[in-house]
Design a protein around this motif. Structure first.
Motif, PDB file in Angstrom:
ATOM      1  N   SER A 162      -8.689  -2.524 -50.271  1.00  0.00           N
ATOM      2  CA  SER A 162     -10.047  -3.001 -50.020  1.00  0.00           C
ATOM      3  C   SER A 162     -10.763  -1.925 -49.207  1.00  0.00           C
ATOM      4  O   SER A 162     -10.271  -1.527 -48.140  1.00  0.00           O
ATOM      5  CB  SER A 162      -9.997  -4.309 -49.227  1.00  0.00           C
ATOM      6  N   TRP A 483      -9.329  -9.654 -50.599  1.00  0.00           N
ATOM      7  CA  TRP A 483     -10.044  -8.372 -50.598  1.00  0.00           C
ATOM      8  C   TRP A 483     -11.101  -8.331 -49.502  1.00  0.00           C
ATOM      9  O   TRP A 483     -11.270  -7.311 -48.813  1.00  0.00           O
ATOM     10  CB  TRP A 483     -10.670  -8.182 -51.970  1.00  0.00           C
ATOM     11  N   GLY A 488      -6.111  -5.391 -50.230  1.00  0.00           N
ATOM     12  CA  GLY A 488      -6.460  -5.103 -51.619  1.00  0.00           C
ATOM     13  C   GLY A 488      -5.374  -5.354 -52.634  1.00  0.00           C
ATOM     14  O   GLY A 488      -5.629  -5.318 -53.834  1.00  0.00           O
ATOM     15  N   THR A 570     -16.644  -5.756 -57.452  1.00  0.00           N
ATOM     16  CA  THR A 570     -16.463  -5.134 -56.146  1.00  0.00           C
ATOM     17  C   THR A 570     -17.701  -4.383 -55.665  1.00  0.00           C
ATOM     18  O   THR A 570     -17.860  -4.171 -54.462  1.00  0.00           O
ATOM     19  CB  THR A 570     -15.274  -4.164 -56.192  1.00  0.00           C
TER      20      THR A 570
END
Length: 578
Positions: A162, A483, A488, A570
């Motif tokens: 992340s 996340w 991650g 994302t």
């Protein structure tokens, strides 16, 4: 973008680029504070980077003035081309949405027909890649990878990380300390972690994966010559910092600066990386060709340009990797509005043995070996559970079958996400390779893959089930929450989930709704019903102080349930929540 046809002599110069940042060349005297230079009758700004993120302990060791000058030069020289290539991606997606299928390029057929050229191949320490462990670069996970017994560690600043500011810079610190043999970690509970090399006493060769071209680093602002301010490129930041600080030390230790390149969609994007490598080697006083890259073929567009990608990177290329989860996501994303021909069943039914995935991997192996490149297999999502022997036995069985298929098909190595899977994966490759470090000599000349084979999604068959819908909702929400907390790579229901698998989950939901798909139970998948499933799944989560489920719910709804389809979930989540 009017880019010339691919030929040996007509390549993008490393001297300058023309793009949204204007025509520019590296000056070598950028500043982190910026200076003004009078040129004729007007003033220009020396390109520079400004740090806007908080500075934690030891951050100054990574964000040195010299490193920031190097990053500013990379942006000044290459950011414009990056923007042009991202715009070209959008145009291709519009073409696909309007019914134009991708195919093998006619203008580069001469490259594919030419039998004479080869890639550079393995660098020192990359000759044997039969098992690679993937994972984020935080200190604890780095030590676990270094002690795993794998041949290679994919030090991941991309899908398994992340991209919080702390993860980005502290990941660089982990790599900095690893290269210098000084990495250690003490947990909050007082447990000590040290690098020992694990069962073999030998630490893996590091191959670092920077973020993809589409991602930015908002805590570093690039100011160009026209005094325009923009977030830095995540790719250039991750690559540049790692290379600047570690390249010469890696070379001295008998290895080298090696990279995995994610999310490429064309050979022009590979050409940009090659230009960056060539410039960086000259700038840092490194012998040409020292940098080696392995390219992830994880988009449907790149699948049609594997040979051209190898050609563009040939002096810096070690191989290709079959990035299976992002590849599936790419197909859903590219053809999401094209009707039933491209609608997938439940995710668990999309195995590596369905025809279109077999075509993809067979083409990758044959393409690589024809050009002297390594073919690296993808990651099986199954992971062991040390508290549940049945789950572990099932995971090992699945992983063994997956790796046996890869080794038999001609792959030279494979990925795992957990140290306990290394003996199982290595046993399957040992059975095929024996004492040989690879099987690049096996050219697979019998393989003949057509464009129709790569696009044959309909042959998957299968069905969409109500439980499949709920699984996608649950995985999407749980992974996004993880996340947003800065984690991650997340183990969810005995599967290792990362950003790619979360993208599959939310994009399948979007596609099923917009296609008016019907489940095997006869339920039409419409937004109202999916919202009910989302609410039920969300209500069942165990909440803890500081969790990010409320934010995860907003991200999931925005990326899966709204009419507009975000290219990557994302991107918006990073801009708003990290």
């Amino acid at each position: 973008m009017n880019t010339p046809p691919l030929t040996t002599t007509n390549r993008v110069s490393t001297g300058s680029t023309t793009g949204t940042t204007g025509t520019s060349s590296a000056t070598g005297n950028s500043s982190t504070t910026g200076t003004t230079t009078n040129t004729g009758s007007f003033a220009t700004i020396e390109p520079h980077l400004e740090i806007t993120g908080d500075l934690g302990p030891r951050y100054a060791e990574i964000l040195t003035p010299e490193a920031l000058v190097f990053l500013a030069e990379l942006h000044d020289r290459f950011a414009g081309t990056r923007h042009d290539l991202l715009a070209a991606r959008l145009r291709k997606r519009v073409d696909a949405a309007n019914g134009r299928d991708p195919g093998f390029l006619t203008e580069t057929a001469h490259v594919r027909r030419d039998p004479s050229w080869r890639v550079a191949g393995a660098g020192p320490g990359l000759e044997d890649r039969r098992v690679e462990i993937t994972g984020p670069t935080d200190r604890k996970m780095a030590i676990n990878a270094l002690n795993s017994g794998a041949k290679v560690w994919l030090a991941d600043q991309e899908d398994a990380t992340s991209p919080t500011w702390a993860n980005v810079i502290e990941g660089q610190l982990s790599l900095f300390d690893t290269v210098r043999g000084q990495l250690s970690f003490t947990s909050p509970e007082g447990r000590q972690y040290e690098v020992t090399g694990g069962p073999t006493g030998q630490t893996p060769t590091i191959v670092m994966r920077p973020r993809g071209w589409h991602l930015v680093e908002k805590n570093l602002i690039f100011v160009d010559r026209a005094n325009r301010r923009m977030s830095a490129s995540g790719s250039l930041v991750d690559f540049g910092l790692y290379l600047f600080h570690n390249a010469k030390r890696l070379i001295e230790d008998g290895s080298g600066p090696y990279f995995y390149l994610p999310k490429l969609e064309s050979h022009y994007e590979a050409r940009l990386w090659d230009d960056i490598f060539s410039h960086s080697e000259e700038r840092l006083g490194i012998e040409y060709g020292t940098i080696r890259a392995t390219v992830l073929i994880e988009t449907i567009q790149a699948a049609f340009e594997m040979e051209e990608i190898l050609y563009e990177l040939r002096d810096h290329c070690a191989g290709l990797n079959a990035g299976r989860w992002d590849y599936i996501f790419s197909i859903i994303k590219t053809f999401r509005s094209r009707g039933r021909r491209f609608v997938f069943p439940d995710r668990k039914q999309i195995t590596m043995t369905v025809p279109f995935m077999r075509a993809y991997t067979e083409l990758l192996v044959s393409t690589c070996h024809r050009r002297g490149a390594y073919a690296i297999g993808g990651m099986s999502a199954f992971i062991p559970n040390r508290r549940d022997p049945e789950v572990t036995a099932r995971a090992l069985e699945q992983v063994a079958a997956d790796k046996r298929r890869e080794a038999t098909d001609g792959f030279d190595g494979t990925w795992v996400a957990h140290p306990d899977l290394i003996p199982t994966a290595q046993a399957e490759f040992d059975a095929v390779l024996g004492e040989k470090p690879n099987q690049v000599h096996r050219t697979r000349d019998e393989v003949n893959v057509s464009a129709a084979d790569l696009l044959d999604v309909a042959s998957v068959g299968g069905e969409i089930t109500e439980s499949g819908v709920r699984d996608n909702v649950k995985i999407g929400l749980r992974y996004i929450e993880s996340w947003l907390r800065g984690v991650g790579a997340a183990a969810i229901d005995n599967l290792m989930e990362d950003a790619a698998t979360a993208e599959i989950s939310r994009s399948q939901i979007w596609q099923w709704i917009h296609d008016n798909s019907v489940t095997a139970e006869g339920r039409r998948i419409e937004k109202t019903w999916v919202n009910e499933q989302v609410a039920e799944v969300f209500a069942g989560f165990e909440r803890t102080p500081g969790d990010r489920f409320d934010d995860a719910l907003e991200v999931f709804r925005a990326s899966a349930l709204e009419p507009e389809f975000p290219t990557f979930l994302t991107v918006g989540a990073y801009a708003r929540y990290l």
